[in-house]
Design a protein around this motif. Structure first.
Motif, PDB file in Angstrom:
ATOM      1  N   HIS A 183     122.514  32.969   1.997  1.00 12.44           N
ATOM      2  CA  HIS A 183     122.927  32.421   0.879  1.00 12.44           C
ATOM      3  C   HIS A 183     124.653  31.487   1.475  1.00 12.44           C
ATOM      4  N   GLN A 211     118.167  36.031   0.105  1.00 16.76           N
ATOM      5  CA  GLN A 211     117.333  35.156  -0.643  1.00 16.76           C
ATOM      6  C   GLN A 211     115.730  35.707  -0.108  1.00 16.76           C
ATOM      7  N   PHE A 221     115.899  37.683  -5.316  1.00 15.37           N
ATOM      8  CA  PHE A 221     117.273  37.533  -5.411  1.00 15.37           C
ATOM      9  C   PHE A 221     118.740  38.756  -5.000  1.00 15.37           C
ATOM     10  N   GLU A 273     124.368  36.407  -0.546  1.00 10.97           N
ATOM     11  CA  GLU A 273     123.516  37.137  -1.196  1.00 10.97           C
ATOM     12  C   GLU A 273     122.360  36.241  -0.693  1.00 10.97           C
TER      13      GLU A 273
END
Length: 230
Positions: free
Chosen positions: A180, A187, A199, A185
């Motif tokens: 992200h 993913q 996630f 984060e």
């Protein structure tokens, strides 16, 4: 005596001119410390810009350089053009420059935009860059129950946005990952007939990687290794 005074004034004027030029010079490498759009803060992770003396510029996030183009700076107005990006139809940024800090201000779609930058001397590393490499699972925590793992389960994060998740039975899961742009984060989505999006909030400290899954809150703790277990 008159000649000495004249020379002194010339030297002082030249010195002030050089100082003023240095203060108003935006050449070099800058990191974006904060971005505010209206009342919201949307600061990108490890965003940097480099202004070259030949009026070219490059920019990126962490180790990824993704934009290139030109720049011009006149009357405290900065105009940036990216030759590989979308056309910017907003007005040039109004710039306030103070030694090693710089602030850009303008209006975009009715919102006040303020960008705060600081001088740096090398391209910054993001936490996402530190994810790359091979990791061995050593602990799992779920519902306040922690279990030490003595296994050969590994997670390999490649530079080309691919990952390999290997179990003890040599079964491998292949997929792609994305970091992200505004928060830590990770993913992930696997290849195959039944792709599943996952996630994770991540953090790295002392060669230890912690992943916390967003839906189940399962915590996975990995340690960095440099060859696949036998």
């Amino acid at each position: 005596m008159r000649i000495l005074v004249t020379l002194f004034l010339i030297v002082m004027a030249f010195s002030c001119s050089k100082k003023e030029q240095k203060v108003s010079n935006i050449d070099g490498l800058w990191i974006v410390k904060k971005v505010k759009v209206g009342n919201k803060e949307i600061t990108p992770i490890s965003r940097w810009m480099k202004f070259n003396t030949d009026s070219t510029q490059t920019s990126g996030n962490g180790w990824l350089q993704h934009s290139v183009g030109t720049w011009s700076f006149k009357s405290n107005q900065l105009l940036i053009k990216n030759t590989n990006g979308l056309e910017d139809n907003a007005a040039p940024f109004q710039v306030k420059l103070e030694n090693s800090t710089m602030t850009w201000s303008r209006e975009e779609e009715g919102e006040n935009v303020n960008v705060f930058l600081e001088r740096i001397d090398k391209i910054p590393t993001s936490e996402g860059n530190k994810l790359m490499g091979l990791w061995k699972l050593k602990k799992v925590n779920l519902n306040n129950h922690s279990e030490e793992i003595n296994s050969t389960k590994t997670l390999y994060i490649s530079w080309d946005n691919r990952y390999i998740l290997q179990s003890e039975t040599d079964k491998k899961e292949y997929g792609i990952y994305k970091i992200h742009g505004h928060k830590p984060e990770l993913q992930m989505v696997n290849y195959g007939d039944n792709p599943e999006f996952k996630f994770y909030k991540f953090s790295i400290s002392n060669n230890e990687l912690t992943l916390i899954k967003s839906d189940t809150k399962e915590k996975l703790i990995y340690s960095r290794i440099h060859q696949f277990p036998q």
